[in-house]
Write a protein that holds these residues in place. Sequence first.
Motif, PDB file in Angstrom:
ATOM      1  N   ALA A   1       0.855  -1.126   0.024  1.00 23.37           N
ATOM      2  CA  ALA A   1      -0.159  -0.023  -0.034  1.00 23.37           C
ATOM      3  C   ALA A   1       0.891   1.088   0.079  1.00 23.37           C
ATOM      4  O   ALA A   1       1.871   1.522   0.906  1.00 23.37           O
ATOM      5  CB  ALA A   1      -0.931  -0.018   1.166  1.00 23.37           C
ATOM      6  N   SER A   2       0.832   2.041  -1.051  1.00 22.98           N
ATOM      7  CA  SER A   2       1.415   3.396  -1.134  1.00 22.98           C
ATOM      8  C   SER A   2       0.344   4.407  -1.588  1.00 22.98           C
ATOM      9  O   SER A   2      -0.733   4.327  -1.445  1.00 22.98           O
ATOM     10  CB  SER A   2       2.449   3.231  -2.061  1.00 22.98           C
ATOM     11  OG  SER A   2       1.827   3.502  -3.491  1.00 22.98           O
ATOM     12  N   ARG A   3       1.021   5.682  -1.592  1.00 23.57           N
ATOM     13  CA  ARG A   3       0.258   6.640  -1.843  1.00 23.57           C
ATOM     14  C   ARG A   3      -0.547   6.575  -3.332  1.00 23.57           C
ATOM     15  O   ARG A   3      -1.506   7.251  -3.547  1.00 23.57           O
ATOM     16  CB  ARG A   3       0.749   8.081  -1.742  1.00 23.57           C
ATOM     17  CG  ARG A   3       1.997   8.244  -2.918  1.00 23.57           C
ATOM     18  CD  ARG A   3       2.521   9.525  -2.460  1.00 23.57           C
ATOM     19  NE  ARG A   3       3.817   9.646  -3.641  1.00 23.57           N
ATOM     20  CZ  ARG A   3       3.577  10.364  -4.472  1.00 23.57           C
ATOM     21  NH1 ARG A   3       2.240  10.933  -4.954  1.00 23.57           N
ATOM     22  NH2 ARG A   3       4.563  10.765  -5.319  1.00 23.57           N
ATOM     23  N   PHE A   4      -0.022   5.502  -4.167  1.00 24.70           N
ATOM     24  CA  PHE A   4      -0.558   5.087  -5.383  1.00 24.70           C
ATOM     25  C   PHE A   4      -1.741   3.944  -5.171  1.00 24.70           C
ATOM     26  O   PHE A   4      -2.464   3.765  -6.087  1.00 24.70           O
ATOM     27  CB  PHE A   4       0.546   4.560  -6.241  1.00 24.70           C
ATOM     28  CG  PHE A   4       1.650   5.664  -6.444  1.00 24.70           C
ATOM     29  CD1 PHE A   4       2.797   5.459  -5.841  1.00 24.70           C
ATOM     30  CD2 PHE A   4       1.444   6.635  -7.325  1.00 24.70           C
ATOM     31  CE1 PHE A   4       4.046   6.231  -6.091  1.00 24.70           C
ATOM     32  CE2 PHE A   4       2.631   7.629  -7.285  1.00 24.70           C
ATOM     33  CZ  PHE A   4       3.744   7.404  -6.723  1.00 24.70           C
ATOM     34  N   GLY A   5      -1.859   3.585  -3.852  1.00 22.82           N
ATOM     35  CA  GLY A   5      -2.879   2.750  -3.691  1.00 22.82           C
ATOM     36  C   GLY A   5      -2.293   1.375  -3.394  1.00 22.82           C
ATOM     37  O   GLY A   5      -1.277   1.310  -3.152  1.00 22.82           O
ATOM     38  N   LEU A   6      -3.224   0.173  -3.319  1.00 22.45           N
ATOM     39  CA  LEU A   6      -2.700  -1.089  -2.904  1.00 22.45           C
ATOM     40  C   LEU A   6      -2.562  -1.910  -4.608  1.00 22.45           C
ATOM     41  O   LEU A   6      -3.491  -1.979  -5.241  1.00 22.45           O
ATOM     42  CB  LEU A   6      -3.844  -1.757  -2.199  1.00 22.45           C
ATOM     43  CG  LEU A   6      -3.546  -3.168  -1.575  1.00 22.45           C
ATOM     44  CD1 LEU A   6      -2.263  -3.128  -0.902  1.00 22.45           C
ATOM     45  CD2 LEU A   6      -4.597  -3.963  -1.056  1.00 22.45           C
ATOM     46  N   ARG A   7      -1.083  -2.545  -4.389  1.00 18.94           N
ATOM     47  CA  ARG A   7      -1.016  -3.453  -5.588  1.00 18.94           C
ATOM     48  C   ARG A   7       0.098  -4.181  -5.513  1.00 18.94           C
ATOM     49  O   ARG A   7       1.083  -4.001  -4.542  1.00 18.94           O
ATOM     50  CB  ARG A   7      -0.749  -2.252  -6.926  1.00 18.94           C
ATOM     51  CG  ARG A   7       0.234  -1.292  -6.658  1.00 18.94           C
ATOM     52  CD  ARG A   7       0.891  -0.885  -8.014  1.00 18.94           C
ATOM     53  NE  ARG A   7       1.887  -1.802  -8.666  1.00 18.94           N
ATOM     54  CZ  ARG A   7       2.616  -1.778  -9.739  1.00 18.94           C
ATOM     55  NH1 ARG A   7       2.738  -0.539 -10.294  1.00 18.94           N
ATOM     56  NH2 ARG A   7       3.537  -2.644  -9.935  1.00 18.94           N
TER      57      ARG A   7
END
Length: 119
Positions: free
Chosen positions: A100-106
């Motif tokens: 999980a990052s500021r770009f979302g969960l991937r």
Amino acid sequence: QVQLVESGGGLVQFGGSLRLSCVASGSILKINDMAWYRQAPGKERELVAMINSGLMTTYADSVKGRFTISRDNAKNTVWLQMNSLKPEDTAVYYCNADIASRFGLRDYWGQGIQVTVSS
């Protein structure tokens, strides 16, 4: 941006040991499962070992008792200790992590690292 960088591969003789490392870096909020996969020439990529954030582990039957996966959550690092290596362990090993990052969960993958076991 999030990156996974592997290290520690190489050439080893039958029965030898290697330790792979994978460090995750970037705008990381949380890392869930971390895993090692491998892909031998002409074969599909397969799961070798997985460890969740609670340190529960799963192993492929082919490596049970020989490989150990571990992680340090504070260092965003996962390791794969490989003992009693066999020629059939020869493959490109990939680090994988659910992040999980500021770009979302991937899902993220490392670039892969070669492990070669000579007979």
